[in-house]
Design a protein around this motif. Structure first.
Motif, PDB file in Angstrom:
ATOM      1  N   LEU A  90     -18.464  47.873  49.956  1.00 12.24           N
ATOM      2  CA  LEU A  90     -17.074  47.399  49.969  1.00 12.24           C
ATOM      3  C   LEU A  90     -16.798  46.597  51.244  1.00 12.24           C
ATOM      4  CD1 LEU A  90     -13.858  49.404  49.168  1.00 12.24           C
ATOM      5  CD2 LEU A  90     -14.044  48.177  51.306  1.00 12.24           C
ATOM      6  N   ARG A  91     -17.176  47.189  52.386  1.00 14.60           N
ATOM      7  CA  ARG A  91     -16.900  46.515  53.668  1.00 14.60           C
ATOM      8  C   ARG A  91     -17.619  45.171  53.747  1.00 14.60           C
ATOM      9  NH1 ARG A  91     -13.879  49.790  57.492  1.00 14.60           N
ATOM     10  NH2 ARG A  91     -13.162  51.482  56.166  1.00 14.60           N
ATOM     11  N   ASN A  92     -18.893  45.156  53.300  1.00 13.64           N
ATOM     12  CA  ASN A  92     -19.646  43.904  53.369  1.00 13.64           C
ATOM     13  C   ASN A  92     -19.016  42.826  52.494  1.00 13.64           C
ATOM     14  OD1 ASN A  92     -21.525  44.735  55.229  1.00 13.64           O
ATOM     15  ND2 ASN A  92     -22.899  45.590  53.673  1.00 13.64           N
ATOM     16  N   ALA A  93     -18.558  43.204  51.313  1.00  7.82           N
ATOM     17  CA  ALA A  93     -17.937  42.227  50.415  1.00  7.82           C
ATOM     18  C   ALA A  93     -16.670  41.646  51.049  1.00  7.82           C
ATOM     19  CB  ALA A  93     -17.609  42.885  49.077  1.00  7.82           C
ATOM     20  N   VAL A  94     -15.848  42.521  51.645  1.00  8.03           N
ATOM     21  CA  VAL A  94     -14.601  42.021  52.246  1.00  8.03           C
ATOM     22  C   VAL A  94     -14.896  41.206  53.506  1.00  8.03           C
ATOM     23  CG1 VAL A  94     -12.335  42.637  53.168  1.00  8.03           C
ATOM     24  CG2 VAL A  94     -13.267  43.925  51.244  1.00  8.03           C
ATOM     25  N   ARG A  95     -15.903  41.636  54.283  1.00  2.16           N
ATOM     26  CA  ARG A  95     -16.282  40.848  55.476  1.00  2.16           C
ATOM     27  C   ARG A  95     -16.760  39.447  55.085  1.00  2.16           C
ATOM     28  NH1 ARG A  95     -19.720  45.672  57.748  1.00  2.16           N
ATOM     29  NH2 ARG A  95     -17.989  46.987  58.398  1.00  2.16           N
ATOM     30  N   ASP A  96     -17.585  39.373  54.053  1.00  2.00           N
ATOM     31  CA  ASP A  96     -18.086  38.075  53.585  1.00  2.00           C
ATOM     32  C   ASP A  96     -16.940  37.157  53.178  1.00  2.00           C
ATOM     33  OD1 ASP A  96     -20.672  38.678  53.975  1.00  2.00           O
ATOM     34  OD2 ASP A  96     -21.213  38.957  51.854  1.00  2.00           O
ATOM     35  N   LEU A  97     -16.054  37.725  52.388  1.00  2.00           N
ATOM     36  CA  LEU A  97     -14.923  36.954  51.881  1.00  2.00           C
ATOM     37  C   LEU A  97     -14.033  36.493  53.040  1.00  2.00           C
ATOM     38  CD1 LEU A  97     -14.075  36.230  49.025  1.00  2.00           C
ATOM     39  CD2 LEU A  97     -12.750  38.334  48.923  1.00  2.00           C
ATOM     40  N   SER A  98     -13.788  37.387  53.991  1.00  2.00           N
ATOM     41  CA  SER A  98     -12.939  37.053  55.140  1.00  2.00           C
ATOM     42  C   SER A  98     -13.582  35.962  55.977  1.00  2.00           C
ATOM     43  CB  SER A  98     -12.705  38.293  56.010  1.00  2.00           C
ATOM     44  OG  SER A  98     -12.093  39.297  55.251  1.00  2.00           O
ATOM     45  N   ALA A  99     -14.898  36.050  56.148  1.00  2.00           N
ATOM     46  CA  ALA A  99     -15.599  35.034  56.943  1.00  2.00           C
ATOM     47  C   ALA A  99     -15.527  33.678  56.243  1.00  2.00           C
ATOM     48  CB  ALA A  99     -17.051  35.450  57.163  1.00  2.00           C
ATOM     49  N   ARG A 100     -15.732  33.679  54.927  1.00  2.00           N
ATOM     50  CA  ARG A 100     -15.675  32.424  54.163  1.00  2.00           C
ATOM     51  C   ARG A 100     -14.320  31.747  54.286  1.00  2.00           C
ATOM     52  NH1 ARG A 100     -18.370  31.795  48.293  1.00  2.00           N
ATOM     53  NH2 ARG A 100     -20.349  32.787  48.734  1.00  2.00           N
ATOM     54  N   TYR A 101     -13.259  32.544  54.326  1.00  2.00           N
ATOM     55  CA  TYR A 101     -11.912  31.962  54.294  1.00  2.00           C
ATOM     56  C   TYR A 101     -11.143  32.142  55.609  1.00  2.00           C
ATOM     57  CZ  TYR A 101     -13.079  31.032  49.555  1.00  2.00           C
ATOM     58  OH  TYR A 101     -13.719  30.546  48.456  1.00  2.00           O
ATOM     59  N   GLN A 102     -11.909  32.321  56.696  1.00  2.00           N
ATOM     60  CA  GLN A 102     -11.336  32.394  58.053  1.00  2.00           C
ATOM     61  C   GLN A 102     -10.178  33.391  58.187  1.00  2.00           C
ATOM     62  OE1 GLN A 102     -11.450  28.640  57.028  1.00  2.00           O
ATOM     63  NE2 GLN A 102     -13.610  28.967  57.420  1.00  2.00           N
ATOM     64  N   VAL A 103     -10.344  34.554  57.607  1.00  2.00           N
ATOM     65  CA  VAL A 103      -9.355  35.614  57.839  1.00  2.00           C
ATOM     66  C   VAL A 103      -9.952  36.563  58.873  1.00  2.00           C
ATOM     67  CG1 VAL A 103      -8.248  37.645  56.810  1.00  2.00           C
ATOM     68  CG2 VAL A 103      -8.235  35.466  55.586  1.00  2.00           C
ATOM     69  N   ASP A 104      -9.211  36.777  59.951  1.00  2.00           N
ATOM     70  CA  ASP A 104      -9.675  37.623  61.047  1.00  2.00           C
ATOM     71  C   ASP A 104      -9.287  39.079  60.747  1.00  2.00           C
ATOM     72  OD1 ASP A 104     -10.255  38.845  63.400  1.00  2.00           O
ATOM     73  OD2 ASP A 104      -8.872  37.659  64.634  1.00  2.00           O
ATOM     74  N   ILE A 105     -10.257  39.862  60.237  1.00  2.00           N
ATOM     75  CA  ILE A 105      -9.926  41.244  59.832  1.00  2.00           C
ATOM     76  C   ILE A 105      -9.413  42.048  61.024  1.00  2.00           C
ATOM     77  CG2 ILE A 105     -10.713  43.371  58.707  1.00  2.00           C
ATOM     78  CD1 ILE A 105     -12.910  42.023  57.405  1.00  2.00           C
ATOM     79  N   ALA A 106     -10.028  41.841  62.188  1.00  2.00           N
ATOM     80  CA  ALA A 106      -9.676  42.643  63.363  1.00  2.00           C
ATOM     81  C   ALA A 106      -8.222  42.446  63.789  1.00  2.00           C
ATOM     82  CB  ALA A 106     -10.619  42.300  64.511  1.00  2.00           C
ATOM     83  N   ALA A 107      -7.651  41.275  63.461  1.00  2.00           N
ATOM     84  CA  ALA A 107      -6.303  40.953  63.948  1.00  2.00           C
ATOM     85  C   ALA A 107      -5.222  41.875  63.381  1.00  2.00           C
ATOM     86  CB  ALA A 107      -5.971  39.500  63.606  1.00  2.00           C
ATOM     87  N   PHE A 108      -5.456  42.431  62.200  1.00  2.00           N
ATOM     88  CA  PHE A 108      -4.415  43.265  61.575  1.00  2.00           C
ATOM     89  C   PHE A 108      -4.091  44.515  62.394  1.00  2.00           C
ATOM     90  CE2 PHE A 108      -6.264  40.916  57.967  1.00  2.00           C
ATOM     91  CZ  PHE A 108      -5.126  40.265  57.537  1.00  2.00           C
ATOM     92  N   CYS A 109      -5.126  45.076  63.041  1.00  2.00           N
ATOM     93  CA  CYS A 109      -4.922  46.278  63.868  1.00  2.00           C
ATOM     94  C   CYS A 109      -3.923  45.996  64.984  1.00  2.00           C
ATOM     95  CB  CYS A 109      -6.234  46.678  64.535  1.00  2.00           C
ATOM     96  SG  CYS A 109      -7.130  47.907  63.651  1.00  2.00           S
ATOM     97  N   GLU A 110      -4.221  44.924  65.723  1.00  2.00           N
ATOM     98  CA  GLU A 110      -3.392  44.569  66.874  1.00  2.00           C
ATOM     99  C   GLU A 110      -1.958  44.270  66.425  1.00  2.00           C
ATOM    100  OE1 GLU A 110      -4.683  44.414  70.130  1.00  2.00           O
ATOM    101  OE2 GLU A 110      -2.539  44.247  70.625  1.00  2.00           O
ATOM    102  N   GLU A 111      -1.853  43.557  65.328  1.00  2.00           N
ATOM    103  CA  GLU A 111      -0.547  43.113  64.842  1.00  2.00           C
ATOM    104  C   GLU A 111       0.284  44.286  64.306  1.00  2.00           C
ATOM    105  OE1 GLU A 111      -0.972  40.180  61.725  1.00  2.00           O
ATOM    106  OE2 GLU A 111       1.105  40.533  61.068  1.00  2.00           O
ATOM    107  N   LEU A 112      -0.360  45.198  63.593  1.00  2.00           N
ATOM    108  CA  LEU A 112       0.405  46.167  62.799  1.00  2.00           C
ATOM    109  C   LEU A 112       0.353  47.617  63.259  1.00  2.00           C
ATOM    110  CD1 LEU A 112      -0.597  44.840  59.271  1.00  2.00           C
ATOM    111  CD2 LEU A 112       1.674  44.680  60.315  1.00  2.00           C
ATOM    112  N   CYS A 113      -0.680  47.972  64.041  1.00  2.00           N
ATOM    113  CA  CYS A 113      -0.889  49.400  64.316  1.00  2.00           C
ATOM    114  C   CYS A 113      -0.501  49.771  65.741  1.00  2.00           C
ATOM    115  CB  CYS A 113      -2.352  49.769  64.078  1.00  2.00           C
ATOM    116  SG  CYS A 113      -2.879  49.414  62.392  1.00  2.00           S
TER     117      CYS A 113
END
Ligand SMILES: [Zn+2]
Length: 352
Positions: free
Chosen positions: A191-214
């Protein structure tokens, strides 16, 4: 959640409410208390594409619910007090525990002032990688990929597949498909690898959500200082524990407790299984949580608490305050135990 599923759930709740069946069933299905689940509490956004909206309620709805619980003369209690009542068989008054998963900053900014005003105890379950800023809120990364693109393509079973997601209807459909696809993996790694791949392809910074929301550790410390607040463990990496090897599941639970103790000075006695449905937490996880000495552990299996739960303290059901159904009458039906009794086929304990 698909539109059809939403309609069926809403239809069921409405039928139970307007037929007054929940009133007739109540004496048999209401149990001794209930644990409520919340995620985000914040003012609604206007975006039409919000596939994760079920995870958020508006602040005024939370306040309405608390006022309603008080009117019903339900005791609002902490998890320690719930544990005491269950183990000492003190069932004189029905009780409700409020729990909030994940440690979003809106817990501090929106939920806390309301809960404080009404002197309502509550528990916040923290996946420690979120305040450590190493967490992956993968469901939000998936939402961002679909929201920001008109068309996406990815490898599914080794084949490149494309999805149109230009319109809101398409986006909802594609999100449901992708969500179903990643949830169907047997392991958390896939699951994580699939979402990481997709995020990398479409320039979504997964790590940013933590800082922004948590919340960070300082914000958590401020919250934890209030005696109304219980801090609970929610693993380190917010993993679906049933999808990792036993040793990993055990260390995820154990480590999160140690990290919280080291950071906030108090060892959590209570645990929430991430995601928490039967694909994420089952008998193996219930046993490990018990072996690790957690006083209670909660799932997201729907249900109210019965006396019998005193021997299943690490497999407790909860009632979710779902953002798609923000009506007091639904809360009334859910707390009557009627909806979840139907859902569970009238089984009181579902720990299998
Ligand atoms: Zn969670």
């Amino acid at each position: 959640m698909t539109g059809l599923k939403k309609t069926i759930i809403r239809g069921g709740l409405e039928t139970l409410y307007f037929s007054a069946a929940h009133m007739l069933m109540r004496p048999f299905v209401a149990g001794v208390g209930a644990i409520l689940t919340l995620h985000h509490v914040r003012p609604p956004r206007l975006d039409r594409f919000q596939p994760n909206r079920l995870l958020e309620v508006r602040p005024s709805f939370l306040e309405d619910v608390i006022r309603y619980l008080r009117r019903c003369r339900l005791d609002l209690v902490s998890l320690d007090e719930m544990h005491r009542r269950l183990t000492q068989r003190q069932f004189g008054r029905r009780f409700v525990c409020i729990t909030i998963d994940d440690g979003y900053r809106d817990t501090l900014n929106w939920a806390y002032p309301i809960l404080k005003k009404h002197q309502a105890p509550f528990c916040v379950y923290i996946p420690t990688s979120f305040p450590d800023r190493l967490g992956e809120l993968w469901w939000l990364a998936l939402e961002a990929v679909v929201a920001r693109n008109k068309r996406i393509s990815l490898l599914i079973d080794g084949e490149e597949q494309s999805f149109d997601c230009a319109t809101i209807t398409d986006k909802r459909h594609v999100y449901d498909q992708l969500y179903g696809w990643v949830r169907s993996f047997k392991t958390e790694d896939e699951l994580r690898n699939a979402v990481r791949d997709l995020s990398a392809r479409y320039q979504v910074d997964i790590a940013a959500f933590c800082e922004e929301l948590c919340m960070n550790w300082d914000e958590l410390a401020a919250l934890a200082a209030d005696p109304l607040v219980t801090i609970g463990a929610h693993t380190v990496n917010h993993v679906m524990l049933a999808k990792v090897p036993e040793a990993v599941a055990r260390s995820e639970m154990q480590m999160s407790r140690s990290v919280i103790e080291a950071s906030l000075g108090r060892r959590p006695d209570h645990l929430s299984y991430p995601v928490g449905d039967p694909t994420s937490a089952g008998p193996r996880e219930f046993r490990i949580a018990d072996e690790l000495g957690f006083k209670t552990a909660v799932t997201t299996r729907p249900g109210v608490l019965f006396r019998a739960h005193r021997t299943h303290l690490t497999a407790l059901p909860r009632i979710s305050l779902n953002g798609e159904h923000q009506q007091l009458r639904y809360v009334r039906v859910l707390l009557s135990g009627a909806a979840t009794a139907v859902w569970n086929g009238f089984r009181r304990v579902n720990a299998a």
